[in-house]
Write a protein that holds these residues in place. Structure first.
Motif, short mmCIF file in Angstrom:
data_model
loop_
_atom_site.label_atom_id
_atom_site.label_comp_id
_atom_site.label_asym_id
_atom_site.label_seq_id
_atom_site.Cartn_x
_atom_site.Cartn_y
_atom_site.Cartn_z
N ASN A 1 0.86 -1.19 0.00
CA ASN A 1 0.00 0.00 0.00
C ASN A 1 0.90 1.24 0.00
OD1 ASN A 1 -2.19 1.69 0.08
ND2 ASN A 1 -2.53 1.45 2.30
N ASN B 1 -5.60 -2.59 -0.61
CA ASN B 1 -4.71 -1.44 -0.79
C ASN B 1 -5.30 -0.37 -1.72
OD1 ASN B 1 -2.79 -2.69 0.85
ND2 ASN B 1 -1.79 -3.69 -0.91
N ALA C 1 -7.01 0.92 4.32
CA ALA C 1 -5.96 0.03 4.85
C ALA C 1 -4.80 0.89 5.34
CB ALA C 1 -5.49 -0.93 3.76
N LEU C 2 -4.00 0.26 6.22
CA LEU C 2 -2.82 0.95 6.72
C LEU C 2 -1.90 1.32 5.57
CD1 LEU C 2 -2.06 -1.25 9.87
CD2 LEU C 2 -3.03 1.07 9.84
N PRO C 3 -1.27 2.45 5.70
CA PRO C 3 -1.21 3.40 6.83
C PRO C 3 -2.23 4.53 6.73
CG PRO C 3 0.50 3.95 5.27
CD PRO C 3 -0.24 2.77 4.69
N TYR C 4 -3.39 4.33 6.06
CA TYR C 4 -4.49 5.29 5.99
C TYR C 4 -4.05 6.65 5.42
CZ TYR C 4 -6.47 1.85 9.19
OH TYR C 4 -6.89 0.69 9.77
#
Length: 885
Positions: free
Chosen positions: A339, A380, A437-440
């Protein structure tokens, strides 16, 4: 000086010496080919002339050769002995160059005596040894591969300079016999066994010789090098074939290490070369160590990696840069997605224009059409939207449904609403798009919503029509009035004003101009009441939405702006001196008109020129027609009147009907009339003037010349001068034509005109002998009459004037000893010989003179006098022969 020359000649004759000449020349000599510089070729000497004048410095000299060459020169030995030697500048080659040279040797002494002889030089042949060509002459390196079969290695070639056709065979041989190599008589070098690079010698040194038919030999060096052969392929020692790596690795990151070894080099890896044969831009390999590194950005979300994240490569290992042994191996890289891309939109700012009457619930913007996430795999590549915020957006805009990115209208956007006016009808909505999804990752989106005003009210003028007044005396740019139009819509748009119709005059398409921004109406030029008293204009006002028109009436105020015009405006009158007082002078009348004044408004007065007040007009006011009267009699007898010609300036003013107070404020126009009056005296009347004599005037007719006709006398004068010049040129051409067409009578054979003091011989001479003249002039003399120098032929008597540019002061030169004096030959009784063509050219343009040819000698050896020459003339200068002729 003539005596000295004669003495030198006599001494030369007594001594019996010969003229300057070269001894032992002409001659034939020989020189061997390839001779070095300063090789002697031929010796000769110089015999001086009777004058014993030395040889000029730098001579004898080779002045010409056939064929041209710089291979020879003349060296001084001692005294008058010289030698021809080689220079070394050009090689004398019997086989390739000329074999015979003719050298022209020139010598000259101090008194100008010269001699020229030819030396013929033959180049002789010399036997030369054979020669090797090119790099073979300097020594040559030869190479053979180890394990090659015995046989041919190289063909040695040489040539014999004496054999230009190369038909005579040469014999080749090895200077030192060898057990490994041999050479045939025709120059073929061959091996006698196989060679092993690792077990035997790496190179051999040989000496090759060549011999011609006369035993002359030449040699060169040969070195035979044994070339090693590589026959074992390398093999890979690394076991991994598939590698999984994340995307976005930094350039230079090592992702694999490939190793191999070379059995042919006892398992060594130090001389192996690695390369990637598959075309790719993502990876590179170190050719010495085999480590594979990232060469370019690995983006799993773009390009072909988005559809296929697998990269296959072929690695090549070989034991030398070109040729040799090699091996190949296939490896595979799988790129994993991360991502690394935030949700973004094609634009971070949006501008939305919404009509002010748009209904509630109207969809203003769908952000899903503009936002995306470049990541290739979920989650992602997933995102959503936050709650909208911003100044003025509350209660007017919302997201429906929540997080969907669809912005809808929920409030009122009336442009004229006071609350909306306070906000400026501009609103800002801020919303964020973020990853799930991380890290937003987050990105801000700015939405600017503008209310679009609509045309709800018409454009109208503040009055239904306009009426303005303007004086006809007002100048251009005078303000006439101003119109104004507006509407109630906000924002107020700019109004543009223009004149659609009206305002034309006879001279101008429109005498009015309106300011397009302010609506102010101005004059372009002065208005004329007499032409057009009223103008009706149609003014148009236009903004971005509407157009409106209004009628404007402009009344032109009448003013007194026209001058009185009288007929005639100038006149000439003649009156007798005894004219009775009160008489209408020649019934003269003025008839005046004024476009803006009545006939009763005219007033007449005489300005300058009415000396003693003799003239007056009646009536002098209140009428447009008046007559000229004599008011007082003329009195020239008492001296009261002295002027006989009067020039009156008459003023016609249109202020007769105005009171004194109004005249000071009103605009008054005045016209003028010019009258010329001539007083004719009575025939019996004596005109008395104190300082002047008595003058009686009789007027018959007066012709006044106008200064504007200045060009008439100018054109007449210029034309007369040109005509006179043409006549003179025609006369000159006529005289030249007559001179050419009428030849003068001349005798068939003219004698030169007799000089002053010389008796003319009237008996004609007839030329009975024709002499063929020679164009060679070997003597010169000075004419005793003109002092000019002329040249003559001592055999024929022909002569010509010498070019003045070459006539320099001459000094007598000593005659070489032993040289016979030159004598001029004349034919007695033959008269003067005819001139040659060259002589006529030389004498053209010069005054005719007496025959200046030298006289013949008499029996006593003295110079005689020509028959055509008077003995009273001074003796002429003795002619002399030119040197070298």
């Amino acid at each position: 000086m003539q005596g000295a020359v004669f003495l030198l000649v006599l001494l030369g004759a007594i001594s019996g010496r010969e003229a300057l000449h070269l001894i032992h020349l002409p001659a034939t000599s020989s020189v061997a080919e390839n001779s070095p510089p300063e090789t002697p070729v031929h010796k000769f000497s110089v015999n001086l002339s009777a004058s014993l004048s030395p040889v000029t410095a730098g001579l004898p000299l080779i002045i010409n050769t056939s064929p041209l060459t710089d291979a020879f020169k003349v060296n001084a030995l001692s005294g008058l002995d010289f030698e021809v030697v080689t220079t070394g500048k050009e090689e004398l080659d019997f086989e390739t160059g000329p074999n015979i040279f003719d050298l022209q040797i020139y010598v000259k002494d101090g008194v100008g005596v010269t001699d020229l002889q030819i030396l013929t030089v033959q180049v002789t042949d010399v036997n030369e040894p054979p020669q090797f060509q090119g790099n073979l002459a300097k020594g040559l390196d030869l190479y053979i591969v180890e394990g090659a079969n015995p046989g041919f290695i190289y063909q040695v070639e040489a040539f014999d300079p004496e054999d230009t056709s190369r038909n005579i065979p040469l014999s080749y041989f090895l200077i030192v016999p060898s057990v490994n190599f041999g050479m045939s008589a025709n120059g073929t070098l061959f091996s006698t066994k196989e060679f092993d690079f690792e077990a035997g010698h790496k190179s051999f040194h040989l000496g090759a010789g060549v011999r011609d038919g006369q035993g002359l030999e030449a040699s060169t060096a040969l070195r035979v090098n044994i070339v090693n052969v590589n026959d074992e392929a390398p093999r890979f020692t690394s076991s991994a074939r598939v590698y999984t790596i994340p995307e976005e690795l930094a350039s230079g990151t090592i992702v694999a290490n490939i190793t191999a070894e070379d059995p042919d080099d006892k398992g060594s890896t130090g001389f192996l070369l690695y390369s990637i044969t598959t075309a790719n831009s993502y990876f590179m390999i170190n050719q010495w160590t085999g480590t594979i590194q990232v060469a370019h950005r690995l983006d799993r979300d773009a390009g072909h990696l988005r559809q296929n994240p697998t990269i296959s490569l072929e690695v090549l290992v070989k034991d030398r840069p070109s040729g040799g042994q090699e091996n190949r191996m296939q490896i595979t890289f799988i790129v994993e997605d991360i991502n690394d891309n935030p949700a973004t939109c094609t634009r971070s700012t949006f501008s939305v224009m919404v009509p002010e009457r748009a209904a509630k619930g109207t969809l203003l913007l769908d952000l899903n059409k503009f936002c995306f996430d470049d990541d290739s795999k979920a989650p992602n590549n997933q995102f959503n939207f936050t709650t909208p915020s911003g100044v003025g957006s509350g209660g007017r805009f919302s997201q429906d449904p929540a997080g969907s990115g669809k912005i809808v209208l929920i409030g009122d956007l009336d442009y004229e609403n006071s609350s909306n006016l306070a906000a400026g009808n501009k609103y800002t909505v801020i919303i964020q798009v973020q990853d799930v999804a991380l890290p937003y990752y987050k990105n801000n989106i700015y939405i600017y919503i503008l209310t679009k005003p609509e045309n709800e009210f018409p454009l109208v003028f503040d009055r239904p029509s306009y009426v303005f007044e303007v004086s006809e005396l007002r100048p251009a740019r005078t303000r006439v009035g101003q119109v104004h139009a507006s509407d109630k819509d906000f924002p107020q748009s700019r109004v543009v004003y223009s004149i659609s119709t009206g305002g034309a005059s006879l001279q101008y398409p429109n005498i009015f101009w309106i300011n397009p921004q302010t609506g102010e109406l101005q004059l372009v030029t002065r208005a004329d009441y007499e032409t057009t008293p009223v103008y009706i204009l149609r003014i148009q006002a236009t903004n971005s939405e509407d157009t409106s028109t209004v009628t404007v009436t402009v009344n032109v105020l009448e003013e007194n702006d026209e001058k009185p015009v009288c007929t005639p405006d100038s006149y000439f009158l003649a009156i007798p001196v005894d004219l009775q007082v009160g008489t209408n002078i020649q019934n003269f009348k003025l008839t005046c008109t004024d476009l803006d004044s009545s006939p009763q408004s005219f007033r007449y007065s005489i300005g300058s020129g009415n000396v003693n007040g003799h003239f007056t007009f009646s009536p002098n006011a209140g009428s447009n027609i008046t007559s000229l009267f004599l008011m007082t009699r003329f009195d020239y007898a008492s001296g009261l009147d002295k002027i006989w010609n009067y020039k009156l300036l008459v003023y016609v003013t249109d202020d007769n009907l105005l009171s004194g107070r109004k005249k000071a404020q009103a605009h008054v126009e005045t016209g003028t009339v010019t009258l010329s009056i001539s007083v004719i005296p009575h025939p019996t009347t004596a005109v008395t003037t104190t300082p002047r004599p008595k003058i009686i005037y009789q007027v018959l007719r007066k012709n006044i010349y106008s200064p504007s006709a200045w060009y008439v006398p100018f054109v007449l004068t210029l034309g007369s001068i040109l005509l006179l010049g043409l006549l003179v040129s025609l006369l000159v051409l006529l005289a030249k034509t007559i001179h050419r067409r009428c030849p003068r009578k001349t005798e068939k054979l003219k004698k030169p005109p007799a000089e002053k003091g010389e008796t003319k011989n009237t008996k004609p001479e007839i030329l009975v002998e024709t002499i063929q003249l020679s164009s060679v002039f070997d003597g010169e003399a000075i004419d005793p009459v003109t002092g000019a120098v002329y040249e003559f032929n001592s055999n024929t008597g022909a002569r010509k004037w010498k070019d003045l540019s070459t006539q320099m002061p001459r000094w007598k030169e000593p005659r070489p000893q032993g040289a016979a004096p030159s004598r001029a030959v004349t034919v007695e009784g033959a008269g003067r010989p005819p001139r040659s063509i060259g002589e006529q050219d030389g004498l053209s343009g010069k005054a005719p003179t007496e025959d200046a040819s030298p006289g013949s000698r008499n029996q006593d050896g003295k110079l005689g006098t020509p028959k055509s020459r008077s003995p009273d003339l001074p003796s002429r200068a003795s002619p002399r022969l030119l040197p070298g002729k």
